[in-house]
Structure formats: structure tokens, C-alpha cells
Design a protein around this motif. Structure first.
Motif, short mmCIF file in Angstrom:
data_model
loop_
_atom_site.label_atom_id
_atom_site.label_comp_id
_atom_site.label_asym_id
_atom_site.label_seq_id
_atom_site.Cartn_x
_atom_site.Cartn_y
_atom_site.Cartn_z
N ARG A 96 -6.32 2.44 1.27
CA ARG A 96 -5.20 1.71 0.67
C ARG A 96 -5.11 0.31 1.30
O ARG A 96 -4.90 0.19 2.50
N TRP A 100 1.36 3.76 -2.93
CA TRP A 100 0.40 4.84 -3.19
C TRP A 100 0.66 6.03 -2.27
O TRP A 100 -0.20 6.89 -2.11
N ALA A 125 0.81 -1.21 0.00
CA ALA A 125 0.00 0.00 0.00
C ALA A 125 0.85 1.26 0.00
O ALA A 125 0.38 2.33 -0.41
#
Length: 276
Positions: free
Chosen positions: A51, A36, A33
């Protein structure tokens, strides 16, 4: 600094920031995650940024008694929808996450307000992530070195040493048994015959230097999905959202402005509730 809360949902660790219409971000094979990270502050002011760390990736659990396939990961995404009582959301997938997002959209079209596919393909991957080559590299080098070697070839020419080092640290967290099952499932996935069934607004994004999922595959996606647009990010490889975050965020923001109704907030847990 944007406030972020962390939830455990099944076998996933999920980070949530901001408020508004939900954006669900799904990472790729052996990534996390944190790939991002450049989108959190940029979008949390207007949107609820969710996320997901897929099972077996990053900080998420990696139990033996479960599957690490595209279909299983799509079920994990559904679990996040259910946990937060989301009727629909914008679903954003990177690489393998793009394959998961395609699978989810085909199975649950009513839950996807819009779709974003980043460095994704309908079928087929570059030689670096061909299943036989990945298995051979894991056997000969170990999963950490094998994953980090792919990372070295994933970025465009202008990526900094610091950015590559960050990515190498993230992919080192995925164990061999997860990587093997996930890459086999990813290589077997083929949505080409079903792309015409994806009817939601779709943004296809790819870096012009991507050799992991070549831009020609993004062209196939964009041609196959009727309501789609293709954006090629200059001076970027497989991770345009990290390598050229300002350019990527502008493209994504324009797409969201066209397709997300900000006045329609979705039911679900608020950030004031305790995280796990």
C-alpha cells in the motif's frame, strides 16, 4: 493481526504485508493508504499487499522541490517496483490512483499483470472535485475543510459516522500546495483515446451511489478497455472497499483467482528485512 512493515522509498511511505504475488494499492486525491485497510487482512494470506502513500498524502514527505502530478505519481509507483525488484504486479488504483494506474499501465504494460480501477474515470470528475470548485473551496475554507467537505459527499447513504470521521482525519493531512497541483493534473488527464491500448485483464469497480466519479464514467472505462469487466457495488459511494468491504473483497478475490498465478512468486525484498 497481520504483520506489516513500513518502508521509505523516495518520497513515499509504503506499507507491506503478507507474501505471494504482489498487489500494489494506490489511493486517491487527498486520501491515504489507510483507505485500503479492509483489504490488508483479507488478502495478505495469499498475496503480498503493498500500500503506497503517495507523496504529499498521509504520512509521506511533501518536499517543495518536486511535482505532484499524475505523471510524477506514476514515476513514484515505478520507484516502488524497482525498490522491491518487482517484474510485474496487480495494480489497484482508487479514484486519482486509478488515473495514476492507467498512466502507469500505458507507459509500462509489461509490469502490470492485471489492473483494477476503483471509482475511476478516463476523464472528467463530479462537480465536487472539479478543479475550479476545489480551488475556490481551498481559497474560501482552507484545504482541510475543503477536503473534508468532499469526504462528506463521497460516501453512500449508509456510511457510519465513525467511517466518515476516519476519512476526514486522513484527508486533513494533505497540504494546500499538494492538493492544488494534484487536482489540476487530475482534471487535465484524459485517457479516452488510449483505453484500447490497455490490453491487460482489467476489473472496473464503482459504487452505485458514487457522485464523485459517477458510475457512467466506469461504464466508459469498461467499454474502452477490451479485456475488462465492470462490477457495481450496491449501497456504496466513492469508497466501496471501505463501505462494503465484504462485497468488494469477494469481487476482487474472484478477479485475482482468474488472473493471478499463485505459483509464480516475484523476486524482491522479503518482510524479514529491516524496514525504514
Amino acid at each position: 493481526m497481520v504483520h506489516t512493515e513500513t518502508y521509505t522509498i523516495g518520497d513515499t511511505i509504503v506499507h507491506v504485508s503478507g507474501a505471494g504475488s504482489p498487489l500494489i494499492f494506490v489511493h486517491g486525491f487527498t486520501t491515504t493508504a489507510e483507505f485500503w485497510r479492509e483489504q490488508v487482512e483479507a488478502f495478505s494470506a495469499k498475496y503480498r499487499v503493498i500500500r503506497i502513500n503517495l507523496p504529499g498524502h498521509g504520512v509521506s514527505p511533501r518536499p517543495d522541490a518536486r511535482s505532484y502530478t499524475i505523471e510524477a505519481f506514476a514515476d513514484d509507483v515505478l520507484g516502488v517496483y524497482r525498490e522491491f525488484a518487482l517484474e510485474n504486479a496487480v495494480l489497484i488504483g482508487l479514484s486519482m490512483g486509478g488515473t495514476v494506474a492507467q498512466s502507469f499501465t500505458l507507459s509500462h504494460p509489461q509490469r502490470v499483470q492485471a489492473l483494477v480501477l476503483v471509482g475511476a474515470t478516463p476523464h472528467g470528475l463530479g462537480e465536487d472535485v472539479n478543479v475550479d470548485n476545489v480551488f475556490k473551496a481551498i481559497d474560501e475554507l482552507g484545504v482541510v475543510q475543503a477536503s473534508q467537505n468532499v469526504i462528506e459527499r463521497s460516501f453512500g447513504r449508509g456510511a457510519s459516522h465513525e467511517l466518515v470521521a476516519f476519512a476526514k482525519g486522513e484527508v486533513a493531512q494533505t497540504p494546500a500546495f499538494v492538493a492544488r497541483e494534484a487536482i489540476a493534473s487530475l482534471n487535465a488527464s484524459d485517457s479516452r483515446a488510449h483505453l484500447h491500448d490497455i490490453s491487460v485483464p482489467t476489473l472496473v469497480v464503482v459504487g452505485n451511489e458514487d457522485i464523485i466519479t459517477p458510475p457512467s464514467e466506469s461504464v466508459v472505462l469498461a467499454k474502452g478497455i477490451s479485456e475488462s469487466r465492470l462490477e457495481i457495488i450496491a449501497d456504496a459511494g466513492h469508497f466501496p472497499m471501505l463501505e462494503q468491504p465484504q462485497a468488494f473483497n469477494r469481487v476482487l478475490e474472484t478477479f485475482l483467482e482468474d488472473h493471478v498465478n499463485q505459483s509464480s512468486l516475484v523476486r524482491g525484498k522479503s518482510l524479514s528485512q529491516p524496514a525504514i
